[in-house]
Design a protein around this motif. Sequence first.
Motif, PDB file in Angstrom:
ATOM      1  N   PRO A 187     -90.982 -36.028   6.065  1.00  0.00           N
ATOM      2  CA  PRO A 187     -91.048 -34.725   6.751  1.00  0.00           C
ATOM      3  C   PRO A 187     -91.319 -33.624   5.721  1.00  0.00           C
ATOM      4  O   PRO A 187     -90.504 -33.388   4.841  1.00  0.00           O
ATOM      5  CB  PRO A 187     -89.656 -34.565   7.367  1.00  0.00           C
ATOM      6  N   TYR A 244     -91.526 -32.057  13.335  1.00  0.00           N
ATOM      7  CA  TYR A 244     -90.155 -32.590  13.323  1.00  0.00           C
ATOM      8  C   TYR A 244     -89.162 -31.459  13.570  1.00  0.00           C
ATOM      9  O   TYR A 244     -88.145 -31.630  14.214  1.00  0.00           O
ATOM     10  CB  TYR A 244     -89.821 -33.237  11.975  1.00  0.00           C
ATOM     11  N   GLU A 245     -89.503 -30.323  12.946  1.00  0.00           N
ATOM     12  CA  GLU A 245     -88.667 -29.144  13.153  1.00  0.00           C
ATOM     13  C   GLU A 245     -89.570 -27.959  13.368  1.00  0.00           C
ATOM     14  O   GLU A 245     -90.571 -27.801  12.672  1.00  0.00           O
ATOM     15  CB  GLU A 245     -87.816 -28.879  11.894  1.00  0.00           C
ATOM     16  N   TYR A 303     -98.667 -38.460  10.201  1.00  0.00           N
ATOM     17  CA  TYR A 303     -98.065 -38.680  11.519  1.00  0.00           C
ATOM     18  C   TYR A 303     -98.934 -38.031  12.601  1.00  0.00           C
ATOM     19  O   TYR A 303     -99.203 -38.620  13.647  1.00  0.00           O
ATOM     20  CB  TYR A 303     -96.646 -38.102  11.566  1.00  0.00           C
TER      21      TYR A 303
END
Length: 654
Positions: free
Chosen positions: A258, A61-62, A87
């Motif tokens: 996340p 995600y980051e 995920y």
Amino acid sequence: MNETTVLDSATIQSLLEEERWFEASKTFREKANTNNSSLYDMAAHNREEFWATMAEGLDWYEKWRTVLEWNPPYAKWFVGGKLNASYNCLDRHVKNGMRNKAAIIWEGEPGDQRTLTYWDMYREVNKFANCLKRLGVQKGDRVAFYMPMIPELAIGMLACARLGAVHSVVFGGFSPEALRDRINDAQATVLVTADGGYRRGNLLPLKHDADLALRETPSIEHVIIVKRGDFPLHVKEGRDHWYHRLMQEADAYCEPEPMEAEDMLYILYTSGTTGKPKGIVHTTGGYLTGVYATTKYVFDLKPEDVFWCTADIGWVTGHSYIVYGPMANGATQIMYEGSPDWPDRDRFWELVEKYGVTIFYTAPTAIRAFMKWGDEWPAKHDLHTLRLLGSVGEPINPEAWTWYHEYIGGNRCPIVDTWWQTETGSIMITPLPGVTRLKPGSATIPFPGVDADIFSEDGTRVDTGGGYLVVKSPWPSMLRGIYGDPERFKQQYWSKYEGIYFTGDGAKRDENDYFWLLGRVDDVMNVSGHRISTMEVESALVDHESTAESAVVGIHHDVKGQAIAAFVTLKEGYEADGKLEKKLKDHVVQKIGVIARPEKIIFSADLPKTRSGKIMRRLLRDIAEGKALGDTTTLADASVVEKLKRTYEEEYSA
Ligand code: WTA
């Protein structure tokens, strides 16, 4: 052990020589995911950059700000990066055209079958994450599992990962006490179990056993029970819930949390062969990077492969090479509930034939059992789909290696002998099958980016010969600690050499810079000042046509310091007698030298093993020295030891 009597600079003398080489076929090499030195070169040039490149195979995600922060013994990898393990194992495949691909092809011991596609897994994991949430599970909470080998175990683990909860899987064969201690150590709030599971035609009454543990586990608020069969059980109102009932009401989607790269993914208890269990802690980003990269390159995993790791998910091998590594890669894999000899000794080969397994990963203890049972069992089946074999858990003796190569691999499949530990999280020393030439019995060389070395007692590098296996630089999937016990973490792994990870294993390096694992350092014998590894004497014994398996221990000897006692299990059709005993002793002398001649040979139908199949030499030492038996709680079958003890006393008490 008397350190001062070491004869030469080598900490452990290495005596066994192995000269044979094997190489993958040209076709295999041409098609391999890697077939040249580029990964090694990249890692040698810049280790951190190499691991960062591996991490790019995951969806983040980051992105991380810093690849590594290293304050020995504490490492942080991919600092600032955010991702979710579930995920990476599910959503991204569902989005990338693999929603209908089989993720898990499961077979129960009684022969029932289920196939779950990536979409099926995605749906189940989402729903189960919502069930856990409804019961109050939040990010950081610990959820314990006590399960048979059924898909719901993988679903449950991934559901935890989706929420950011920490799973602690306790092997379903463990006792209620072992379960209780692990639940209490982790302070788990939820336990997921099943009514039962099948093993060798018997039922494991899991919920019944869990209830015994649950009498003394105050942290547990809820118990979820998967219905596997029709096993009788007691349901405690308010606390116990049926999995299928909860699932009926669960919402279809749960947003993945996340997670920081360094957020905890799981705890897994390892007892090894001695002592109090340690809760090994793994985190998210580094661990997933390690298992993702090693699955892809060590197993040369391709989209069309059918991968089968025979380990139980209750061990790290199942965590890394059933759940996280293969699923992060979008693999199709086999999951089997039961034992290899049920209903017959060809059950594994039947499964390989039926599902067209292409990659098969198992343990030396299983391979030696197959050898003992005889090659007529695999011969009944068409195993031509296999293209790669793997081994893990113990040193594989050259004899077992060549048997595996010939009778399972049809002389066609490379074997990856993979050395690693619960603590290392992913494979550390291993061939890359399209690159590395193989020597039977050697795990060959470190995986790219793994800075393994061999040290002598005083911390100098052993160029050739035996010593202690260490890892000199941090790697992404390394343990981050022992849950709740930072002192023990430092003491156990980081106190022998400053800033260097001590594996507790002996190893030797040969003239080709190949690594040979010699077993646990605690098991090394000291015979007249020569430090001899148990593994080499065992390999010499297994090299004899009569011997299926052997375990060697050093026992007290007034003159030599220690003498060698060898426990030997014969192949079917061989007779244990004085003649054979002499032959075996002579065989060891011929293979290794007179220094390694066993003082005693004890024939035994079975050897005491941990439930993950490792021989418990400590107990054998107690038996051979006539001592009271130490801790036997991690034994797979306690009767083996009692029987052995009696045989031994009858033979040697006179
Ligand atoms: C041993 C299992 C020789 C070793 C993944 C290690 C091996 C311990 C090998 C870890 C191998 C594992 N050759 N020895 N290929 N693989 N071992 O934590 O002694 O259950 O330290 O992890 O198994 O066992 P664990």
